[in-house]
Design an enzyme around this catalytic site. Structure first.
Site, PDB file in Angstrom:
ATOM      1  N   ASN A  19       0.853  -1.181   0.000  1.00  0.00           N
ATOM      2  CA  ASN A  19       0.000   0.000   0.000  1.00  0.00           C
ATOM      3  C   ASN A  19       0.896   1.241   0.000  1.00  0.00           C
ATOM      4  O   ASN A  19       1.342   1.702   1.042  1.00  0.00           O
ATOM      5  CB  ASN A  19      -0.917  -0.009   1.218  1.00  0.00           C
ATOM      6  CG  ASN A  19      -1.993   1.049   1.154  1.00  0.00           C
ATOM      7  OD1 ASN A  19      -1.797   2.106   0.561  1.00  0.00           O
ATOM      8  ND2 ASN A  19      -3.132   0.770   1.773  1.00  0.00           N
ATOM      9  N   ASP A  20       1.165   1.759  -1.197  1.00  0.00           N
ATOM     10  CA  ASP A  20       2.067   2.907  -1.333  1.00  0.00           C
ATOM     11  C   ASP A  20       1.605   4.127  -0.545  1.00  0.00           C
ATOM     12  O   ASP A  20       2.382   5.050  -0.316  1.00  0.00           O
ATOM     13  CB  ASP A  20       2.188   3.315  -2.811  1.00  0.00           C
ATOM     14  CG  ASP A  20       3.025   2.330  -3.607  1.00  0.00           C
ATOM     15  OD1 ASP A  20       3.926   1.722  -3.024  1.00  0.00           O
ATOM     16  OD2 ASP A  20       2.764   2.175  -4.808  1.00  0.00           O
ATOM     17  N   CYS A  21       0.330   4.151  -0.184  1.00  0.00           N
ATOM     18  CA  CYS A  21      -0.230   5.332   0.478  1.00  0.00           C
ATOM     19  C   CYS A  21      -0.255   5.226   1.991  1.00  0.00           C
ATOM     20  O   CYS A  21      -0.724   6.151   2.666  1.00  0.00           O
ATOM     21  CB  CYS A  21      -1.647   5.591  -0.045  1.00  0.00           C
ATOM     22  SG  CYS A  21      -1.694   5.955  -1.810  1.00  0.00           S
TER      23      CYS A  21
END
Length: 810
Positions: free
Chosen positions: A482-484
């Site tokens: 989850n890059d965020c």
């Protein structure tokens, strides 16, 4: 509401109106030359790299939607129209767009004139071929004009959109008969050019956009057409285009075909010119010579279709469910091949100028295409590993043209190293090719640092072992899958990048998800060690895996589900103690598919919690409740409106993780229900809500907290394609490649019935018939291979046997 229908026999999706909710696109090209084409003839072309070698210009998400493409204007009396409807938007008497496997076909009719336009990229040539056939279906002769039109990009797509003070002084062309050459910057460092040609003598041409379209005119009403014809303009320093004018007369029932070729050519440095400032056109002429007749075009098209038909035979299911057959046999595998070519770089949503090939993305994409093109999968693994650093971490992205890491994004995404193990293991399970582990591969593309690929996998494994936080869970770094979820960012300044702000290594913030990954792929690493005779190393690896499994069960458990993470202050993320974001999908799916908590009953609890708290009619949300305001300790995830993207959106990418997890527990009905909710073929009827193409997966569907609940975004280029194919082909239908052969382990819903899978595997063809007389959800009680019953559920490989007839009874 539908905007078309599936034609399974033809392997096509047929769009019956140009007014789709969004542009519905297709991909042309298999090797180096690629085009994107929409259902209204919009799109663009490039050679190898959508950023560095963009051939035609496209205006993303502009008004009207889908602006710029390869257009053919037909001027019949006082009416001007296009086969793809855009850009004139003239009402048509008939319209149809057929998106096929590697080609698109447009059929339109207006006032007794029929246009049939076929677009495809030949397998072995760096060009796109447009075959336009015009037929007079009226009872009187027809005389009319046809105008072709493409607008060239000034090569670097980002520079093309921003550096006007330079670019608007660089445009150059040459005209040679029916061929218009785009040679902008060829005199400098460049050794390549593009060209657009037709196999007929044109009655006029234009190469200046200002002359053809007009400075103040829209593309729907070009000056050249309104004023009676092309002007013969020669672009110089402004916007270069290629437009042909053709005068056509047809008797009743008569047809005429024109072949238009958009191509790319390169010259060696010592053979760039055929005269002072005149480009060497020899490679272009050789290519064009092949497509001067319809026979040449038809042969290339037949070759393309045969290539795809052979490729898709690698996995073929025959079941009672036509939607399963449709997605497995055609569209899901096709989308997996597109992600092989594009990663996340070039689509309607990805502009091709910001992201190249993703380290994590490409490793996961490999799961979906390794059975189709194993030799290319092998090279992809080597390319990916070559961007790894010596400590085991890696560039998060790299450019496909240079294969160099993207320093703008850098590294520090701590799940990346483990995906290299995952991708390599998937390749070896498919091919049995352990020799790849001995392949010499550099670190950071420095040939002086070459070591065997196996050493890269060792560095990946050891990186996670060496980067643990206070609870013994893996450090999350900049982010994990989850890059965020940016637990070490702490950005409170507008405009800062969440992915590059703050330390790349935080000693406190931990990821339960990476812990699940480590357990799953650490087992693969241990098996590879054992195969190489490194038994002590394999034992040590399994000790680390077992230690991590116990850590996840203790420090990663929240009572009814798995925690998501610990933040930089050691506070829980994804816990019932949190005000918002109490439960996340990622650890529930991945920890259970890794086998964590199965015997303890925690896996069952976690999946029940997913169904209770995260499930919706359109799929499983990534988290709940959505964040209602920005959390400094969490980063970008809380910057989205509730229900969109990582803040409570339905991420189609990780819905398969939960479906696979359900198969681990034997829940076939629940696993299949999850599969159907995000599968395009099952939600075609709500295309007005879903908006994206009903034949391919989207990355994200707006969640139940969003205003437009159920609306899809970011279609085509998503890990959803590969993971869904793994889910349906290996875990639900149950034909799973293993190190020692094919394992038959289906997990299907009650009432699914018998089915047959044809599967190409290690040079042999397997035809596997699975019957389920007792309507159970999981398990094989009898397995017969070529007439002989075998124990267990693994089909042993017999040397010299190329055909396997398999009967499996659940």
């Amino acid at each position: 509401m539908k905007f078309g229908y599936f034609d399974d026999k033809a392997l096509e999706y047929v769009i019956t109106t140009p007014r789709t909710p969004l542009p519905w696109i297709n991909y042309l090209g298999c090797n180096d030359f690629f085009s994107i084409v929409s259902n209204t003839c919009g799109g663009y072309s490039f050679y190898k790299d959508a950023k560095m070698l963009r051939i035609t210009r496209y205006r993303y998400n502009s008004m009207p939607l889908d602006s710029n493409g390869k257009y053919y204007y037909i001027q019949d009396g006082d009416v001007t129209w296009n086969p793809g409807w855009q850009p004139t938007q003239t009402p048509l008497d008939f319209y149809e767009c057929r998106h096929g496997i590697g080609y698109s076909r447009f059929t339109a009719k207006k006032n007794g004139l029929k246009a049939d336009l076929l677009n495809f990229v030949p397998l072995h040539d760096t060009c796109e071929l447009n075959r336009l056939t015009l037929t007079n279906e009226s009872e009187a002769p027809k005389s009319f004009k046809v105008f072709s039109y493409v607008e060239f990009c000034l090569w670097n797509a980002l520079d093309d959109m921003t550096n006007f003070q330079r670019n608007l002084s660089t445009g150059e062309v040459e005209i040679d008969g029916a061929t218009i050459y785009h040679k902008t910057e060829y005199r400098e460092r460049r050794n390549h050019y593009a060209f657009f040609s037709v196999n007929a003598k044109p009655d006029g041409f234009d190469t200046s956009r200002d002359a053809f379209i007009g400075i103040y005119s829209p593309a729907s009403a070009p000056d050249a057409i309104r004023n009676g014809g092309c002007t013969g303009s020669v672009a110089s320093g402004w916007y270069p285009v290629a437009a042909h004018e053709l005068h056509v007369t047809l008797t009743p029932g008569e047809s005429k075909t024109f072949l238009f070729v958009l191509g790319y050519a390169e010259n060696p440095k010592d053979r760039k010119w055929e005269a002072p400032n005149v480009i060497n056109k020899a490679p272009a002429r050789r290519l064009l010579a092949k497509y001067q007749t319809t026979e040449g075009a038809d042969a290339a098209f037949a070759e393309l279709k045969a290539y795809w038909e052979n490729l898709l035979e690698g996995y073929h299911v025959e079941s009672r469910d036509e939607k399963v057959n449709r997605m497995v046999n055609i569209w899901n595998q096709y989308q997996c091949m597109v992600t092989f070519n594009m990663s996340r770089s070039a689509s309607y949503y990805e502009s091709g100028i910001g992201r190249g090939m993703g380290f994590r993305d490409s490793c996961q994409d490999l799961f979906g295409f390794v059975h189709l093109i194993p030799e290319k999968a092998r090279q992809r693994i080597i390319d990916i590993a070559s961007t790894q650093f010596e400590d085991g971490s890696a560039y998060h992205q790299y450019q496909p043209l240079t294969r160099r890491g993207n320093a703008d994004i850098g590294s520090g995404f701590n799940d990346d190293p483990l995906w290299l193990i995952a991708g390599t293991a998937a390749y070896i399970r498919e091919t049995g090719d352990f020799s790849i582990l001995d392949e010499s591969v550099p670190f950071d593309n420095d040939e002086a640092t070459c070591v065997p690929l196996f050493e890269h996998l060792t560095r990946s494994f050891e990186y996670t072992v060496a980067h643990k936080g206070p609870h013994g869970l893996p450090q999350i770094g900049r982010a994990d899958w989850n890059d965020c979820l940016n637990l070490n960012c702490f950005s409170d300044t507008p405009g800062e990048s969440f992915q590059t702000t703050g330390p790349s290594e935080g000693p406190i913030a931990e990821s339960v998800f990476i812990g699940g990954m480590f357990v799953r792929y650490g087992k693969d690493y241990a098996k590879l060690c054992a195969h190489r005779g490194l038994l002590d190393k394999a034992k040590a690896a399994m000790t680390e895996v077992q230690k991590m499994e116990q850590t996840v069960l203790s420090a990663g458990w929240d009572g009814e589900w798995f925690l998501r993470a610990y933040d930089a202050k050691g506070q829980k993320v994804g816990s019932h103690e949190c005000e918002e974001g109490k439960i996340f999908i990622e650890p529930q799916g991945f920890c259970v598919l890794a086998g964590i908590g199965v015997k303890e009953g925690k896996a069952e609890k976690a999946l029940s919690s997913v169904e209770k708290h995260l499930d919706t009619k359109y799929g499983i949300r990534i988290l709940a409740p959505s964040y209602s305001h920005y959390y400094l300790n969490l980063g970008e995830i809380s910057s989205y409106p509730p229900g969109y993207k990582e803040n409570g959106g339905i991420f189609c990418h990780n819905n398969p993780w939960v479906s696979i997890a359900e198969t681990v527990l034997g829940h076939g009905t629940r696993a299949f229900d999850i599969y159907k909710k995000t599968c395009p073929a099952y939600i075609e009827d709500i295309s007005e809500i879903h908006c994206t193409e009903p034949y391919v997966y989207s990355q994200m569907v707006a969640g139940s907290d969003a205003k437009y609940f159920g609306q899809g975004k970011n279609s085509w280029l998503t890990g959803t394609a590969a993971w869904t194919f793994v889910n349906i082909s290996q875990h639900i239908l149950g034909i799973c490649p293993d190190y020692d052969g094919l394992r038959i382990d289906p997990c299907v819903p009650k009432g699914f019935g018998s089915y047959t899978v044809s599967r190409r595997f290690r040079g042999a063809m397997y035809r596997i018939h699975i019957s389920n007389p007792d309507h159970v959800e999981k398990g094989i009680r009898k397995l017969t291979v070529n007439g002989k019953e075998v124990s267990g559920n693994l089909i042993p490989i017999t040397e010299g046997v190329t055909k396997y007839e398999v009967e499996a009874v659940m």
